[in-house]
Design a protein around this motif. Structure first.
Motif, mmCIF file in Angstrom:
data_model
loop_
_atom_site.group_PDB
_atom_site.id
_atom_site.type_symbol
_atom_site.label_atom_id
_atom_site.label_comp_id
_atom_site.label_asym_id
_atom_site.label_seq_id
_atom_site.Cartn_x
_atom_site.Cartn_y
_atom_site.Cartn_z
ATOM 1 N N ALA A 1 0.832 -1.202 0.000
ATOM 2 C CA ALA A 1 0.000 0.000 0.000
ATOM 3 C C ALA A 1 0.868 1.254 0.000
ATOM 4 N N ALA A 2 1.935 1.245 0.793
ATOM 5 C CA ALA A 2 2.823 2.411 0.853
ATOM 6 C C ALA A 2 3.490 2.656 -0.494
ATOM 7 N N PHE A 3 3.964 1.596 -1.140
ATOM 8 C CA PHE A 3 4.617 1.762 -2.439
ATOM 9 C C PHE A 3 3.625 2.136 -3.524
ATOM 10 N N ALA B 1 14.126 5.075 -7.797
ATOM 11 C CA ALA B 1 13.939 3.678 -7.393
ATOM 12 C C ALA B 1 12.530 3.458 -6.841
ATOM 13 N N VAL B 2 12.061 4.387 -6.035
ATOM 14 C CA VAL B 2 10.709 4.265 -5.472
ATOM 15 C C VAL B 2 9.663 4.350 -6.573
ATOM 16 N N ASP B 3 9.852 5.264 -7.525
ATOM 17 C CA ASP B 3 8.909 5.372 -8.647
ATOM 18 C C ASP B 3 8.886 4.080 -9.462
ATOM 19 N N ALA B 4 10.045 3.501 -9.713
ATOM 20 C CA ALA B 4 10.099 2.234 -10.458
ATOM 21 C C ALA B 4 9.402 1.130 -9.675
ATOM 22 N N LEU B 5 9.622 1.096 -8.366
ATOM 23 C CA LEU B 5 8.972 0.091 -7.537
ATOM 24 C C LEU B 5 7.462 0.285 -7.524
ATOM 25 N N GLY C 1 2.227 -1.466 -9.172
ATOM 26 C CA GLY C 1 0.997 -1.133 -9.882
ATOM 27 C C GLY C 1 0.727 -2.091 -11.026
ATOM 28 N N GLU C 2 1.771 -2.451 -11.771
ATOM 29 C CA GLU C 2 1.611 -3.411 -12.872
ATOM 30 C C GLU C 2 1.196 -4.767 -12.348
#
Length: 184
Positions: free
Chosen positions: A107-109, A162-166, A171-172
């Motif tokens: 949820a946080a990511f 890195a957080v955006d990629a994660l 999401g995917e």
């Protein structure tokens, strides 16, 4: 939430078993609670509006609960937080309903707030909600004090990427749950 078919279900089960059997000593719990209050106050001091809002709630007690973790906070006259005295009755109880630490991390990511059951004073709950929505830790600023502006900015930029990629990855994966891969 971690489902039985999730690759994290084994780890979630292990966390539940270990967490219920291995409780840290009381002195360690108190020390962790004090360190948590120090960290929260450090973050609050970076936001004057947050301190003003907490000053208006002076002396009011809120209880935070998640699994076997509980903390009672009291708003101080300085607009900060302290641990509530033993036996203080909370006016507000916030209980995180997501039991799985992996569910909370997901949820946080994903940029979502965890589900919370709220019981008690509506005004205090509104102020806590404002704090959650508007107060953020400026990690880059704190890091810059230690290593300088340019290296801190470089590290923070890399961490944000890195957080955006994660987040995109999570999401995917969430979007593909129940779906199937397309034919080539």
């Amino acid at each position: 939430m971690v489902t039985p078919s999730s690759p994290f279900s084994f780890l979630d089960d292990l966390f539940n078993r270990v967490g219920s059997r291995m409780q840290p000593p009381d002195w360690a719990i108190r020390e962790i609670q004090h360190r948590t209050v120090l960290f929260l106050n450090h973050v609050l001091q970076q936001e004057p509006e947050a301190q003003q809002r907490l000053m208006r709630q002076q002396g009011r007690v809120a209880l935070f609960q998640w699994r076997f973790v509980t903390m009672k906070f009291v708003a101080t006259p300085a607009g900060l937080l302290d641990l509530a005295p033993e036996g203080a009755e909370p006016e507000l109880t916030l209980s995180v309903t997501e039991e799985s630490p992996f569910g909370l991390a997901r949820a946080a990511f994903s940029g979502e707030k965890p589900a919370v059951r709220i019981e008690g004073d509506v005004q205090l709950a509104a102020e806590v909600n404002w704090l959650v929505d508007h107060v953020r830790w400026d990690v880059e600023d704190d890091l810059a004090r230690l290593i300088g502006d340019v290296p801190a900015h470089t590290i923070a930029t890399g961490a944000r990427r890195a957080v955006d990629a994660l987040r995109r990855f999570v999401g995917e994966r969430s979007g593909k749950a129940g779906g199937s891969a397309g034919a080539e």
